[in-house]
Enzyme design. Structure first.
Site, PDB file in Angstrom:
ATOM      1  N   ASP A 231       1.073  -1.422  -0.136  1.00  0.00           N
ATOM      2  CA  ASP A 231       0.155  -0.335   0.074  1.00  0.00           C
ATOM      3  C   ASP A 231       0.891   1.523  -0.215  1.00  0.00           C
ATOM      4  OD1 ASP A 231      -2.899   0.954   0.726  1.00  0.00           O
ATOM      5  OD2 ASP A 231      -1.599   1.768   2.479  1.00  0.00           O
ATOM      6  N   GLU A 291       1.699  -0.491  -5.175  1.00  0.00           N
ATOM      7  CA  GLU A 291       0.154   0.727  -5.528  1.00  0.00           C
ATOM      8  C   GLU A 291       0.936   1.192  -6.496  1.00  0.00           C
ATOM      9  OE1 GLU A 291      -3.372   3.440  -3.630  1.00  0.00           O
ATOM     10  OE2 GLU A 291      -1.809   2.286  -2.267  1.00  0.00           O
TER      11      GLU A 291
HETATM   12  C1  GLC Z   1      -4.610   2.931  -0.177  1.00  0.00           C
HETATM   13  C2  GLC Z   1      -5.533   2.407  -0.025  1.00  0.00           C
HETATM   14  C3  GLC Z   1      -6.543   2.908   0.396  1.00  0.00           C
HETATM   15  C4  GLC Z   1      -5.869   3.576   1.798  1.00  0.00           C
HETATM   16  C5  GLC Z   1      -5.059   4.948   1.180  1.00  0.00           C
HETATM   17  C6  GLC Z   1      -4.533   4.758   3.167  1.00  0.00           C
HETATM   18  O1  GLC Z   1      -4.821   3.880  -1.703  1.00  0.00           O
HETATM   19  O2  GLC Z   1      -5.469   1.731  -1.780  1.00  0.00           O
HETATM   20  O3  GLC Z   1      -7.542   2.635   0.197  1.00  0.00           O
HETATM   21  O4  GLC Z   1      -6.783   4.807   2.020  1.00  0.00           O
HETATM   22  O5  GLC Z   1      -3.782   3.763   0.776  1.00  0.00           O
HETATM   23  O6  GLC Z   1      -3.575   3.401   3.265  1.00  0.00           O
END
Ligand code: GLC
Ligand code: CA
Length: 567
Positions: A231, A291
């Protein structure tokens, strides 16, 4: 002389007989077998919304276990479960208060072990979500950190004095609104949080943080987890001088001045840390999915690592933001192909409007959903599906601010409605609460669930679900779709995206009408080695073509055609 000749003859004989044995051995050891994650289709599960097993209206691990047969039949090879660790649920699990346990709302560690065991029986691997950038403000590390300036964990987070009275250390903004700094009266300093104030950023410059976080991954690998989706990797490091970010013209959706996130995003130190994390993953043959938000596809290169020693699967998230236009999509795919790594194709997730709603025109929604399925599941690369995508689930946003659950929707209403709409319960049946729960679902189920659900669509050969199953089946059966080259065709066609996927032995043609009008593209595959090509239908929707010599395909609006090409 004679003995010498004999000796040479003996040596030659020996080599002759030994060589095949050696070859077979090296082949067995060093044969280039594609790693599992290259052949796999991943399926993202938002655990709150997948299946509730105990009637509290919130999905859970036992719920997921009970649906593994469905996932196996669908044809996915790995599930990525978004955070299911203990958490105050401010950001619905992305605020982790204990990395090595399961939130009681979702189950227990034993139930998690059972899920992994049952998944394994069905050849499904389990991937967890690793929130690397920040913890919850309720994590014991942070509770200790904030307790005093000399606490053992003080330096595990980012603490600074303000610029002056009531003035944060600099102008950095939280992506979820307001300043990225929160004042804490206990020690009269500010701590840094790129996301919500309840999500303080970890200090990755502290080796103790790195060690603790790497150990978290070992804990789960040893429990049979096959990898992690990482993440928010882009915000792992901050500039050590904490300089103000440059101001840009205009304001953002929260009405704040725009800034260029020069000093708190994508710092090069991030790549070195990810490469060290990869070393740990390699000890367990695990996969790391990122991500990874890029501003241009060429940036994906940075995440593979110079020797492919960083992330195996940096997601191409730009793919979630393309307009439905053959030239736009064609250009994008060519760019990803040129980036050189193994692509990771994804068209939506728990932070992004569902593709059904993004692309739907109100007239051809199901056809568009099938066309998009055929697109991202037949591209070169690993595909990541999002639960319900295979049903044609639509976004269902709150219509009143009072109903919003996602805090950014409360803060940013009405411009920003939050992400509830793409996180509604999975639509299993047409019965009460769509078979998701016997209680009251935590988010309402959209009306279209009456027609778009697993039970109903399983019985309809023309449903979105049946089409997904067919394409996933073809991906399993046809090596060209998994490992073949991508060869663009008819590159100036403004409406139809056509390409070949070609392996040593096979050629498959994919034709996608990305327009609302009937199209009849012509094909000449002479340059690709087929003076007279024949095509046999593998799958189609809203398209007509008798098998045999390939000259043209007739496609209705958003029609698709997939055929096997032979001479
Ligand atoms: C990423 C996740 C999202 C979350 C953010 C903070 O973007 O996909 O859902 O709110 O990180 O952890
Ligand atoms: Ca439950």
């Amino acid at each position: 002389m004679r003995t010498k000749l004999n000796w040479i003859a003996a040596l030659i004989l020996c080599l002759l007989f030994a060589a095949p044995a050696i070859d077979a051995q090296t082949a067995a050891r060093g044969r280039k077998v594609d790693p599992w994650w290259k052949r796999a289709v991943f399926y993202e599960i938002y655990p709150r919304s997948f299946k509730d097993s105990n009637g509290d209206g919130i999905g859970d691990l036992n719920g997921i276990t009970s649906k593994l047969d469905y996932l196996q039949e669908l044809g996915v090879n790995a599930i990525w479960i978004t955070p299911c660790f203990p958490s105050p649920q401010v950001d619905f699990g992305y605020d982790v208060s204990d990395y090595v346990n399961i939130d009681p709302m979702y189950g227990t560690l034993q139930e998690f072990d059972k899920l992994v065991r049952e998944a394994k029986k069905r050849n499904i691997r389990v991937i967890l979500d690793f929130v690397v950038n920040h913890t919850s403000d309720q994590h014991k590390w942070f509770l200790d950190s904030k307790s005093s300036k000399t606490a053992a964990h003080r330096d595990w987070y980012i603490w600074k004095d303000g610029k002056g009275p009531n003035e944060p250390p600099n102008n950095w903004m939280s992506t979820f609104g307001l300043s990225a700094w929160k004042f804490d009266p206990t020690t009269n300093q500010y701590y840094y949080h790129y996301f919500y104030p309840e999500q303080p950023d970890l200090n990755w410059r502290n080796p103790a943080v790195e060690k603790a976080m790497f150990d978290v991954t070992r804990f789960w690998y040893q429990r049979g987890v096959a990898g992690f989706r990482l993440d928010a990797v882009d915000t792992l490091f901050e500039d050590p001088m904490f300089k103000d970010n440059p101001l840009l013209p205009g304001t953002d959706k929260f009405g704040r001045p725009n800034t260029q996130e020069k000093y708190n995003k994508k710092l090069p130190e991030m790549h070195a840390a990810l490469q060290r994390l990869r070393k740990v993953a390699d000890e367990y043959d695990a996969v790391l999915i990122g991500e990874t938000w890029t501003s241009d596809v060429s940036e994906l290169k940075d995440y593979y690592g110079s020797n492919f020693n960083e992330l195996q699967l940096p997601m191409d998230l730009l793919l979630t933001n393309l307009s439905l236009s053959a030239p736009v999509v064609r250009k994008h795919v060519a760019g990803v192909d040129a980036a050189g790594g193994w692509p990771t194709n994804v068209i939506t997730n728990h932070d992004i409007r569902r593709s059904y709603s993004r692309y739907g025109d109100g007239l051809h929604n199901d056809d568009i959903a099938k066309m998009m399925a055929d697109f991202y599941l037949t591209l070169r690369g690993t595909a990541i599906m999002y639960y319900g995508e295979e049903l044609g689930m639509e976004n269902s946003d709150a219509t009143k601010k009072e109903d919003v659950k996602d805090p950014i929707g409360v803060l940013g209403w009405p411009l920003e409605k939050g992400r509830d709409g793409e996180r509604t319960p999975m639509q299993w049946t047409s019965g009460t609460n769509e078979g998701f729960t016997t209680g009251k679902p935590w988010l309402p189920v959209p009306l279209s669930a009456k027609t778009h659900n697993v039970e109903t669509e399983s019985k309809e050969p023309d449903s979105v679900l049946s089409f997904y199953k067919r394409v996933l089946e073809l991906r399993r059966e046809e090596p060209a779709l998994r490992e073949g080259k991508y060869i663009a065709l008819n590159e100036s066609d403004p409406n139809v995206l056509s390409y070949l996927r070609q392996s040593a032995k096979e050629t498959i043609l994919v034709v996608l009408n990305m327009s609302a009008t009937r199209q009849q593209p012509n094909f000449d595959l002479t340059k690709q080695g087929f003076a007279a090509a024949n095509s046999k239908t593998l799958a189609k929707n809203a398209a007509a073509r008798p098998d045999g010599e390939l000259k043209t395909v007739t496609l209705e609006p958003y029609g698709v055609y997939l055929g096997k090409i032979t001479k």
